[in-house]
Design a protein around this motif. Sequence first.
Motif: not given
Length: 232
Positions: A28-43, A148-159
């Motif tokens: 979510t995005l509020e007042q220029q702050i990006l809030h990430t739901d780490q518990t909702g990561i799908f991989d 970046l050692r795990n770049a091109h891993n989808a989970k790493t790339d979304i982070l």
Amino acid sequence: MSCLSLILDTETHTLNGYPIEIAYLPITLEQQILHTDQTGIFDEYYSLDADTSIHFASMAVHHILPQDLLNKPSFRQFRLPQDCIYLIGHNIDYDIQAIARCGQSIQHIKPICTLALARYLWPQLESHSLSSLSYFISDDFEKTREMLRNAHNAKTDILLTAILLQKIITLLNIDNIGALYQQSQLARLPQFMPFGKYKGYPLTDIPIDYVQWLLRQDNLDPYLKQALEQTF
């Protein structure tokens, strides 16, 4: 947290191929702050059809091996959360087309491209790859290198994309997802000709007869078409 907006990344079996790894992160995005739901990561890894295999050129990039896909669900089973509207990613069109090959409807999706936004903000950079940008905005090179050692891993790339996105939001003073989408759409409009004999020329310097010819082409990129129509 609603799944209205997701940062998405895919790894595919070949260029423009079927997704064999899909990851997303609700935000979510509020007042220029990006809030990430780490518990909702799908991989998740996904298997291919029996007559399809991972191409070695792609394997060399993402290092996903055939045995990693054993007993995994078919890529054709993937679906986004039903309430998803905004998809965010680095060259997000590639990932949207990848999930479309699963049978996922994409007509309702509003794409937000961090690659286009980065090119808009930092046109002087020699590279706008996610890895290069991650170093460019980093305050801690060693920490960035570890990620970046795990770049091109989808989970790493979304982070990594989330970190880049927060920087973009701050610099552009964006305080809601709708404004971010509009800024992304603006950033997609090219200012220079991307191909052909006038490649690199400002759109304003291209001869009108060439522009008229381009506009008659059925396969012209819609953002280039819009930029040309606005310029002329």
